[in-house]
Design a protein around this motif. Structure first.
Motif, PDB file in Angstrom:
ATOM      1  N   TYR A  69       0.825  -1.219   0.000  1.00  0.00           N
ATOM      2  CA  TYR A  69       0.000   0.000   0.000  1.00  0.00           C
ATOM      3  C   TYR A  69       0.856   1.264   0.000  1.00  0.00           C
ATOM      4  CZ  TYR A  69      -3.256   3.580   1.729  1.00  0.00           C
ATOM      5  OH  TYR A  69      -3.996   4.727   1.889  1.00  0.00           O
ATOM      6  N   ASP A  70       1.838   1.312   0.876  1.00  0.00           N
ATOM      7  CA  ASP A  70       2.643   2.529   1.017  1.00  0.00           C
ATOM      8  C   ASP A  70       3.461   2.848  -0.229  1.00  0.00           C
ATOM      9  OD1 ASP A  70       1.722   3.033   3.539  1.00  0.00           O
ATOM     10  OD2 ASP A  70       3.448   2.162   4.574  1.00  0.00           O
ATOM     11  N   GLU A  71       3.715   1.846  -1.061  1.00  0.00           N
ATOM     12  CA  GLU A  71       4.517   2.054  -2.263  1.00  0.00           C
ATOM     13  C   GLU A  71       3.655   2.429  -3.467  1.00  0.00           C
ATOM     14  OE1 GLU A  71       7.749   1.860  -1.925  1.00  0.00           O
ATOM     15  OE2 GLU A  71       7.829   0.913   0.055  1.00  0.00           O
ATOM     16  N   MET A  72       2.330   2.400  -3.300  1.00  0.00           N
ATOM     17  CA  MET A  72       1.431   2.647  -4.425  1.00  0.00           C
ATOM     18  C   MET A  72       1.132   4.130  -4.609  1.00  0.00           C
ATOM     19  SD  MET A  72      -1.412  -0.392  -4.122  1.00  0.00           S
ATOM     20  CE  MET A  72      -0.999  -2.090  -4.506  1.00  0.00           C
ATOM     21  N   LYS A  73       0.780   4.478  -5.841  1.00  0.00           N
ATOM     22  CA  LYS A  73       0.345   5.828  -6.163  1.00  0.00           C
ATOM     23  C   LYS A  73      -1.170   5.919  -5.993  1.00  0.00           C
ATOM     24  CE  LYS A  73       4.066   6.399  -9.555  1.00  0.00           C
ATOM     25  NZ  LYS A  73       4.397   6.645 -10.986  1.00  0.00           N
ATOM     26  N   LEU A  74      -1.662   7.149  -5.990  1.00  0.00           N
ATOM     27  CA  LEU A  74      -3.098   7.357  -5.777  1.00  0.00           C
ATOM     28  C   LEU A  74      -3.948   6.632  -6.813  1.00  0.00           C
ATOM     29  CD1 LEU A  74      -3.246  11.143  -4.817  1.00  0.00           C
ATOM     30  CD2 LEU A  74      -3.668   9.182  -3.332  1.00  0.00           C
ATOM     31  N   ASP A  75      -3.518   6.654  -8.081  1.00  0.00           N
ATOM     32  CA  ASP A  75      -4.337   6.025  -9.115  1.00  0.00           C
ATOM     33  C   ASP A  75      -4.348   4.504  -8.998  1.00  0.00           C
ATOM     34  OD1 ASP A  75      -1.749   5.553  -9.897  1.00  0.00           O
ATOM     35  OD2 ASP A  75      -1.956   6.351 -11.914  1.00  0.00           O
TER      36      ASP A  75
ATOM     37  N   PRO B  87      -8.935   2.859  -6.950  1.00  0.00           N
ATOM     38  CA  PRO B  87      -9.841   1.816  -7.471  1.00  0.00           C
ATOM     39  C   PRO B  87      -9.954   0.617  -6.533  1.00  0.00           C
ATOM     40  CG  PRO B  87      -8.334   2.587  -9.182  1.00  0.00           C
ATOM     41  CD  PRO B  87      -7.838   3.145  -7.886  1.00  0.00           C
ATOM     42  N   ARG B  88      -8.842   0.231  -5.944  1.00  0.00           N
ATOM     43  CA  ARG B  88      -8.879  -0.919  -5.042  1.00  0.00           C
ATOM     44  C   ARG B  88      -9.635  -0.573  -3.759  1.00  0.00           C
ATOM     45  NH1 ARG B  88      -3.808  -4.894  -3.545  1.00  0.00           N
ATOM     46  NH2 ARG B  88      -4.869  -6.097  -1.920  1.00  0.00           N
ATOM     47  N   ALA B  89      -9.446   0.649  -3.271  1.00  0.00           N
ATOM     48  CA  ALA B  89     -10.123   1.056  -2.041  1.00  0.00           C
ATOM     49  C   ALA B  89     -11.634   1.126  -2.226  1.00  0.00           C
ATOM     50  CB  ALA B  89      -9.584   2.405  -1.580  1.00  0.00           C
ATOM     51  N   ARG B  90     -12.076   1.512  -3.412  1.00  0.00           N
ATOM     52  CA  ARG B  90     -13.521   1.608  -3.668  1.00  0.00           C
ATOM     53  C   ARG B  90     -14.205   0.247  -3.593  1.00  0.00           C
ATOM     54  NH1 ARG B  90     -11.702   5.163  -8.040  1.00  0.00           N
ATOM     55  NH2 ARG B  90     -11.894   7.331  -7.331  1.00  0.00           N
ATOM     56  N   ALA B  91     -13.438  -0.805  -3.828  1.00  0.00           N
ATOM     57  CA  ALA B  91     -14.008  -2.156  -3.802  1.00  0.00           C
ATOM     58  C   ALA B  91     -14.090  -2.727  -2.387  1.00  0.00           C
ATOM     59  CB  ALA B  91     -13.173  -3.084  -4.686  1.00  0.00           C
ATOM     60  N   LEU B  92     -13.566  -2.004  -1.400  1.00  0.00           N
ATOM     61  CA  LEU B  92     -13.574  -2.490  -0.022  1.00  0.00           C
ATOM     62  C   LEU B  92     -14.931  -2.274   0.633  1.00  0.00           C
ATOM     63  CD1 LEU B  92     -10.144  -1.047   1.215  1.00  0.00           C
ATOM     64  CD2 LEU B  92     -10.603  -3.384   0.445  1.00  0.00           C
ATOM     65  N   SER B  93     -15.166  -2.990   1.700  1.00  0.00           N
ATOM     66  CA  SER B  93     -16.375  -2.773   2.497  1.00  0.00           C
ATOM     67  C   SER B  93     -16.262  -1.431   3.214  1.00  0.00           C
ATOM     68  CB  SER B  93     -16.527  -3.889   3.526  1.00  0.00           C
ATOM     69  OG  SER B  93     -15.473  -3.821   4.481  1.00  0.00           O
ATOM     70  N   GLY B  94     -17.384  -0.937   3.722  1.00  0.00           N
ATOM     71  CA  GLY B  94     -17.368   0.329   4.439  1.00  0.00           C
ATOM     72  C   GLY B  94     -16.442   0.303   5.640  1.00  0.00           C
ATOM     73  N   GLU B  95     -16.439  -0.810   6.354  1.00  0.00           N
ATOM     74  CA  GLU B  95     -15.571  -0.939   7.530  1.00  0.00           C
ATOM     75  C   GLU B  95     -14.101  -0.915   7.130  1.00  0.00           C
ATOM     76  OE1 GLU B  95     -14.735  -4.054  11.241  1.00  0.00           O
ATOM     77  OE2 GLU B  95     -16.338  -4.436   9.789  1.00  0.00           O
ATOM     78  N   ALA B  96     -13.778  -1.627   6.043  1.00  0.00           N
ATOM     79  CA  ALA B  96     -12.387  -1.662   5.576  1.00  0.00           C
ATOM     80  C   ALA B  96     -11.948  -0.289   5.080  1.00  0.00           C
ATOM     81  CB  ALA B  96     -12.233  -2.701   4.475  1.00  0.00           C
TER      82      ALA B  96
END
Length: 202
Positions: free
Chosen positions: A159-165, A169-178
């Motif tokens: 996660y820390d090595e990733m860029k915003l783009d 997209p991956r974060a949008r696929a998470l549950s609300g709690e995640a």
């Protein structure tokens, strides 16, 4: 064996070799003068062997960098997306890193307070690099304690090595709690406003 798996295996081998050398030297008796002399000879031989290996490694990496261009960076990023690799890499590098290689510029000139302010912007790998250097140099409790507070599990490996783009997209696929946990992590660390605002938390 794939390239990523081989990278992971190499990192684990480096850690294992370091532990073996430390334990071997620790277990060498030093109670008698002649044994101590033997211990010094062993350390000298190990130091020479390490120097030769380091020299060969430097040459190899230099040639690889010229031949592969940006592939080394790509492989490093891919390896850090394997669970636990970023932390292992940071700990290993921290044992040998020099001041000019740290992710915080002019590190030795900064006060503990100035360093602590910069720590949340570092990745989990970089935090462990700084911790290793700090414990080998000034060992300021305030810095080490703050690093330990920030060292935690990422929302997902790499996660820390990733860029915003890559993150959004991956974060949008998470549950609300995640998503809430992700934003909480982001607030404790880099606090990138785009991520925080994208999921409606402040």
């Amino acid at each position: 064996m794939g390239l990523v798996q081989e990278t992971q295996r190499s990192l684990y081998a480096a850690v294992g070799a370091t532990v073996w050398v430390v334990r071997t030297l620790r277990d060498v008796p030093s109670w008698a003068e002649h044994v101590w002399q033997e211990r010094e000879q062993v350390m000298h031989r190990l130091g020479g062997a390490y120097g030769r290996l380091a020299g060969r490694g430097e040459v190899f990496l230099g040639e690889a960098q010229q031949g592969l261009g940006g592939w080394g960076h790509v492989v490093g990023q891919a390896a850090r997306r394997i669970p636990g690799i970023a932390a292992v890499e940071g700990a290993v590098v921290g044992a040998f890193v020099r001041e000019e290689q740290l992710p915080i510029s002019h590190y030795d000139r900064l006060t503990a307070g100035e360093i602590v302010q910069k720590l949340p912007g570092l990745s989990q790998r970089e935090l462990r690099e700084v911790r290793g250097y700090e414990t080998r140099s000034q060992a300021r409790a305030r810095v080490v304690v703050r690093i330990d507070e920030l060292c935690e599990k990422e929302p997902w490996p790499g996660y820390d090595e990733m860029k915003l783009d890559e993150i959004l997209p991956r974060a949008r696929a998470l549950s609300g709690e995640a998503q809430e946990e992700l934003v909480s992590y982001e607030n404790r660390h880099k606090h990138r406003r785009t991520i925080v605002e994208s999921f409606g938390y402040e």
